[in-house]
Design an enzyme around this catalytic site. Sequence first.
Site, PDB file in Angstrom:
ATOM      1  N   LEU A 537     -14.723   6.611  -0.572  1.00 57.93           N
ATOM      2  CA  LEU A 537     -13.777   7.266  -1.485  1.00 57.93           C
ATOM      3  C   LEU A 537     -12.497   6.466  -1.632  1.00 57.93           C
ATOM      4  O   LEU A 537     -11.826   6.517  -2.655  1.00 57.93           O
ATOM      5  CB  LEU A 537     -13.400   8.651  -0.950  1.00 57.93           C
ATOM      6  N   GLN A 539      -9.544   3.535   0.550  1.00 61.01           N
ATOM      7  CA  GLN A 539      -9.180   2.763   1.720  1.00 61.01           C
ATOM      8  C   GLN A 539      -7.673   2.781   1.867  1.00 61.01           C
ATOM      9  O   GLN A 539      -6.948   2.628   0.893  1.00 61.01           O
ATOM     10  CB  GLN A 539      -9.673   1.329   1.552  1.00 61.01           C
ATOM     11  N   GLY A 541      -4.238   2.199   4.935  1.00 60.89           N
ATOM     12  CA  GLY A 541      -3.846   1.458   6.116  1.00 60.89           C
ATOM     13  C   GLY A 541      -4.468   2.013   7.384  1.00 60.89           C
ATOM     14  O   GLY A 541      -4.617   1.312   8.366  1.00 60.89           O
ATOM     15  N   GLY A 543      -7.495   3.424   7.608  1.00 63.58           N
ATOM     16  CA  GLY A 543      -8.940   3.329   7.688  1.00 63.58           C
ATOM     17  C   GLY A 543      -9.585   3.651   6.360  1.00 63.58           C
ATOM     18  O   GLY A 543      -8.906   3.851   5.348  1.00 63.58           O
ATOM     19  N   LYS A 559     -12.714  10.256   7.510  1.00 64.56           N
ATOM     20  CA  LYS A 559     -11.847   9.076   7.621  1.00 64.56           C
ATOM     21  C   LYS A 559     -12.220   8.322   8.878  1.00 64.56           C
ATOM     22  O   LYS A 559     -12.160   8.865   9.982  1.00 64.56           O
ATOM     23  CB  LYS A 559     -10.383   9.499   7.655  1.00 64.56           C
ATOM     24  N   ASP A 656       4.337   8.598   5.157  1.00 64.97           N
ATOM     25  CA  ASP A 656       3.554   7.814   4.195  1.00 64.97           C
ATOM     26  C   ASP A 656       3.158   8.690   3.016  1.00 64.97           C
ATOM     27  O   ASP A 656       2.009   8.712   2.588  1.00 64.97           O
ATOM     28  CB  ASP A 656       2.323   7.213   4.875  1.00 64.97           C
TER      29      ASP A 656
END
Length: 850
Positions: A537, A539, A541, A543, A559, A656
Amino acid sequence: MPGFLFFLFCFFLASSQHITISFSADTLTSTQILLTNQTLISPSQVFALGFFPGTNSTWYLGTWYNNINDRTIVWVANRDNPLENSNGFLTIAENGNIVLTNPSMKKYPVWSSNATTKANNNNRVLQLLDTGNLVLREANITDPTKYLWQSFDYPTDTLLPGMKMGWNLDTGVEKHLTSWKATGSDPSSGDYSFKIDTRGIPEIFLRDDQNITYRSGPWNGERFSGVPEMQPNTDTITFDFSYDKDGVYYLFSIGSRSILSRLVLTSGGELQRLTWVPSRNTWTKFWYARKDQCDGYRECGPYGLCDSNASPVCTCVGGFRPRNLQAWNLRDGSDGCVRNTDLDCGRDKFLHLENVKLPETTYVFANRTMNLRECEDLCRKNCSCTAYANIEITNGGSGCVTWTGELIDMRLYPAGGQDLYVRLAASDVDDIGSGGGSHKKNHIGEVVGITISAAVIILGLVVIFWKKRKLLSISNVKAGPRGSFQRSRDLLTTVQRKFSTNRKNSGERNMDDIELPMFDFNTITMATDNFSEANKLGQGGFGIVYRGRLMEGQDIAVKRLSKSSMQGVEEFKNEIKLIVRLQHRNLVRLFGCCIEMHERLLVYEYMENRSLDSILFDKAKKPILDWKRRFNIICGIARGLLYLHHDSRFRIIHRDLKASNILLDSEMNPKISDFGMARLFGSNQTEANTSRVVGTYGYMSPEYAMDGNFSVKSDVFSFGVLVLEIITGKKNRGFYYSNEDMNLLGNAWRQWRDGSALELIDSSTGDSYSPSEVLRCIHVGLLCVQERAEDRPTMSSVLLMLSSESVLMPQPRNPGFSIGKNPAETDSSSSKKDESWSVNQVTVTLLDAR
Ligand SMILES: *[C@@H]1O[C@H](CO)[C@@H](O)[C@H](O)[C@H]1NC(C)=O
Ligand SMILES: *[C@@H]1O[C@H](CO)[C@@H](O)[C@H](O)[C@H]1NC(C)=O
Ligand SMILES: *[C@@H]1O[C@H](CO)[C@@H](O)[C@H](O)[C@H]1NC(C)=O
Ligand SMILES: *[C@@H]1O[C@H](CO)[C@@H](O)[C@H](O)[C@H]1NC(C)=O
Ligand SMILES: *[C@@H]1O[C@H](CO)[C@@H](O)[C@H](O)[C@H]1NC(C)=O
Ligand SMILES: *[C@@H]1O[C@H](CO)[C@@H](O)[C@H](O)[C@H]1NC(C)=O
Ligand SMILES: *[C@@H]1O[C@H](CO)[C@@H](O)[C@H](O)[C@H]1NC(C)=O
């Protein structure tokens, strides 16, 4: 004194003839004594009776499960009268009672049973049954109704299957649970009790000393009004709440003796239903209370409704407003609500509330034969009646309960609550009926939908998870709907009451109790087709994310964490436990994890519409997001973030936040994902300076990017960027571009100053927007991205500003973009089609940003 000495003398005379028991028996006769190093074992070896040591070299007599190594004590005889050393013993005294004696203690007996006395004890025996009940009876009479004394009549902190708690209204004898002072070490009576109150309609109250901290709600024929997750009885577990003129009792029964289950009141004041899982050799918590802030007694005061899916959790019943608006806005709802309009007896109407936990029923009028219509008539005619409802929900509802005075301790459930009719001035009901109410209805419907689907998903998952673990016996207990649902609720809910007085039982100490849902690696491998490229689905940082489908057809998102900078297993598990407990409708739910060798996987709910960036920055798809949806997304993100910053027990700084971390469900409701990742990756300070900058350029506040300073205000900055992106449909390319045209924040700031801010709005939204709403959002966005962290609002102010036209907002200062540093960006997202979102997609990790 002479009498006492005489008694002691006689006793030793008598006891000289006693013999100690020498084998595992279930019965103690009047000629035997039980020493502190001996036990009685029930016939099928389920329970043991014996002595166990407490603190300060004291000894207690108690029963525990015989086959569980980690001794689980379910009953204590002398909890407040310990033996002072191990020289004591148990025997049947001359008067026919069982007594605990210690020759080296002055006190005789140290403890005694309460059976009727008798001239000689010859025929009496003490037997430990397989139910855990310790009974004193005549040797040749086994009829349970003829027991002379039984331990089930004197519960300590544990309710076993078949054990009743409640009242015998004839004799006035009452049985309730009282916590240990310290679970596991000090069995003396603690502060907490769980006791049925028979006034009005009976309910069970959890008290801290005298203060109520939780109530079960009245029994509605199927379950307690405050425990909507209880399911109707099955073969394997039945709940029974009986009330008649003779008594009021609560008990539960388990169909099979091989399943061990108990209800216990911990010394921390938590009520838990625990079931033994042999394959894992542990007790598993299937249910507990209090589960969340809304379980706290009177959380939202009189006429307040608590909704754990809302933020803030307190709302007023329609037609009411907060009594103390200031405290209310600070999230202290305990003052409750007052009427907008005074009642006018004869002309009043009733507002129909659905899915609520009925208000406290201690002081109500109840009639079990009246129907709802008669109930309404009764209430309407009595001007002091404030609400009415059915008592039972079975057979379409029956019985009548009416309240006079304030309605206290109500909460709103996504499903499974009851109907309540609240008296309001006719004009208020009419208002709600036309305008205000419909909005509220929609909102509730939406919550119901989401929560039900989530519950179904979780249910499926947990059932699968159990099956996978071959816990068929447990599934039979009720890992069918009840067990799994309750358990999943355990896992997924717990919100701290922030402003309440009862901090100490809010559960910090129970952190270790929570069950961590673990998935089997093979299951995940199968579900994701061996992590196939087709199932990828996205990518980031942290994983790669895969879509997965469990064998039963349930969609999940997995994940697979990258292997670098990983914590140890225990630390990792602890962080996961924390994240699992964060639950909010605007946060993606974490179902569990999988740890295998070097693999760390997180299993999330799957979101149909993927991430916000995949729609917002895609020219073809972005028209789906009209202004109404965009505004809803902005408010949803704000609520989720507010929860992370302020409402959850653990202050979480996301660090993030970006469009690709906002996922959208089938109705385009936003859910924040990847929260808590910073913690998983090993830096858990809240307001600190770090040499490892985790985040995404374009969303990072200047102080964080440049100096590694992070705080809730860095998240606020990222939120501001997101808001501006959502409005404009354009991606912020990073603050390091000196050319304002290239820079979203600079551009927005310039147009705001020029008075042309409305031009910022994405043309794909069409003309459907409200200019004032758009301007307010831009204003909020600009306030959030101000250069100085201290100028930026907190998320609670943000939400206030977003939700109210009338809030006065300060003028924004310049945004934090004019920093001439171009960080070495690693852009590995190569396959992106649309140039406009190919930059800054990747979460970068910069070592020593300073
Ligand atoms: C129990 O203790 C008594 C004395 O206190 C001792 O004589 C006996 O051997 C002990 N029995 C066991 C099984 O340890
Ligand atoms: C144990 O002894 C200490 C010191 O005498 C006392 O403070 C403490 O309360 C005692 N604990 C119990 C459980 O009796
Ligand atoms: C024994 O029974 C009496 C009356 O039923 C009661 O008052 C008393 O507290 C009981 N004592 C114990 C140790 O349970
Ligand atoms: C039990 O035993 C006693 C004494 O042996 C006797 O008097 C009594 O009748 C017996 N009761 C029953 C029900 O057998
Ligand atoms: C019970 O409530 C009163 C009044 O709110 C408070 O002063 C007291 O400390 C509380 N007691 C406990 C044990 O929490
Ligand atoms: C309950 O209501 C029914 C029907 O109105 C009435 O016949 C009955 O007497 C009432 N019972 C009580 C205890 O008030
Ligand atoms: C109204 O209800 C209250 C509480 O049940 C009762 O005390 C009062 O007598 C009732 N008033 C009338 C007029 O029936």
